[in-house]
Design a protein around this motif. Sequence first.
Motif, PDB file in Angstrom:
ATOM      1  N   ILE A 148       0.896  -1.154   0.000  1.00 33.87           N
ATOM      2  CA  ILE A 148       0.000   0.000   0.000  1.00 33.87           C
ATOM      3  C   ILE A 148       0.932   1.199   0.000  1.00 33.87           C
ATOM      4  O   ILE A 148       1.685   1.412   0.951  1.00 33.87           O
ATOM      5  N   SER A 149       0.897   1.959  -1.078  1.00 28.52           N
ATOM      6  CA  SER A 149       1.803   3.098  -1.225  1.00 28.52           C
ATOM      7  C   SER A 149       1.440   4.198  -0.239  1.00 28.52           C
ATOM      8  O   SER A 149       0.258   4.493  -0.023  1.00 28.52           O
ATOM      9  N   GLY A 150       2.464   4.817   0.319  1.00 29.66           N
ATOM     10  CA  GLY A 150       2.261   5.921   1.250  1.00 29.66           C
ATOM     11  C   GLY A 150       1.676   7.151   0.586  1.00 29.66           C
ATOM     12  O   GLY A 150       1.215   8.068   1.263  1.00 29.66           O
ATOM     13  N   THR A 151       1.671   7.188  -0.748  1.00 34.19           N
ATOM     14  CA  THR A 151       1.132   8.340  -1.471  1.00 34.19           C
ATOM     15  C   THR A 151      -0.225   8.050  -2.104  1.00 34.19           C
ATOM     16  O   THR A 151      -0.784   8.927  -2.752  1.00 34.19           O
ATOM     17  N   ASP A 152      -0.761   6.836  -1.924  1.00 35.63           N
ATOM     18  CA  ASP A 152      -2.039   6.462  -2.534  1.00 35.63           C
ATOM     19  C   ASP A 152      -3.191   6.796  -1.587  1.00 35.63           C
ATOM     20  O   ASP A 152      -3.359   6.132  -0.561  1.00 35.63           O
ATOM     21  N   PRO A 153      -4.000   7.803  -1.934  1.00 32.03           N
ATOM     22  CA  PRO A 153      -5.108   8.171  -1.034  1.00 32.03           C
ATOM     23  C   PRO A 153      -6.188   7.090  -0.946  1.00 32.03           C
ATOM     24  O   PRO A 153      -6.929   7.034   0.022  1.00 32.03           O
ATOM     25  N   GLU A 154      -6.264   6.207  -1.954  1.00 32.36           N
ATOM     26  CA  GLU A 154      -7.280   5.148  -1.943  1.00 32.36           C
ATOM     27  C   GLU A 154      -6.806   3.890  -1.209  1.00 32.36           C
ATOM     28  O   GLU A 154      -7.583   2.969  -0.996  1.00 32.36           O
ATOM     29  N   LEU A 155      -5.520   3.842  -0.842  1.00 27.76           N
ATOM     30  CA  LEU A 155      -4.936   2.724  -0.100  1.00 27.76           C
ATOM     31  C   LEU A 155      -5.151   1.372  -0.789  1.00 27.76           C
ATOM     32  O   LEU A 155      -5.461   0.369  -0.139  1.00 27.76           O
ATOM     33  N   LYS A 156      -4.966   1.339  -2.096  1.00 27.77           N
ATOM     34  CA  LYS A 156      -5.114   0.095  -2.855  1.00 27.77           C
ATOM     35  C   LYS A 156      -3.871  -0.768  -2.691  1.00 27.77           C
ATOM     36  O   LYS A 156      -2.751  -0.282  -2.760  1.00 27.77           O
ATOM     37  N   GLU A 157      -4.106  -2.074  -2.511  1.00 26.79           N
ATOM     38  CA  GLU A 157      -3.001  -3.014  -2.443  1.00 26.79           C
ATOM     39  C   GLU A 157      -2.570  -3.395  -3.856  1.00 26.79           C
ATOM     40  O   GLU A 157      -3.402  -3.559  -4.742  1.00 26.79           O
ATOM     41  N   ASP A 170       5.238   3.777   2.887  1.00 27.93           N
ATOM     42  CA  ASP A 170       4.755   2.527   2.296  1.00 27.93           C
ATOM     43  C   ASP A 170       4.443   1.515   3.386  1.00 27.93           C
ATOM     44  O   ASP A 170       5.075   1.495   4.445  1.00 27.93           O
ATOM     45  N   ILE A 171       3.457   0.657   3.113  1.00 27.43           N
ATOM     46  CA  ILE A 171       3.127  -0.448   3.996  1.00 27.43           C
ATOM     47  C   ILE A 171       3.275  -1.721   3.177  1.00 27.43           C
ATOM     48  O   ILE A 171       2.578  -1.896   2.177  1.00 27.43           O
TER      49      ILE A 171
END
Length: 179
Positions: A148-157, A170-171
């Motif tokens: 899950i990118s630290g810059t993705d507001p939608e938190l898509k895997e 990043d997670i």
Amino acid sequence: MSRRFTLFLFFLCTLCVGRAALAETAGGYSLNAGDSISIHVYGEPDLSFDRMLIGQNGRISFPFLGELVVAGKTAAQLQQMLVDGLRPNYLVDPRVSVAIVKYRPFFVNGEVKSPGGVDFQPGLTLRKAVSLAGGFTERANKKQMLLISGTDPELKEQEVGLDYNIQPGDIITVQDTFF
């Protein structure tokens, strides 16, 4: 040309190239909550800070200028914002430098020996990040990890491999295998 002068020029060029490479590495990096920065205003110790944490709201508080939104800005953009803010009313010719002291962490969880937050360092790959998290467990799927990118507001895997370049925030989840 004298030998001393030649050595001096070589040293100067090496120093300039090193600083340019460092600026290029951090130049495109966008600041965000959890990063720590240093701000130095030449000749103004009351306006200089060795370590300033960017708050959860993406802001910092700076004397005379109040709260400033810094999330999404580069260090160079923040530097220019401070120069522009200080110039008209407070300082005639402010000389400001902004540097990133500590990047926000990234997180590794799942089938690693020491899951949790890890301090970001430029140039980290997922392979190196797993090493920093103690390595894989026996059950780890070493071919595909979830990110899950630290810059993705939608938190898509999304699935990534070991050569993925880690970014702050990043997670990463290392899944287990069935066999």
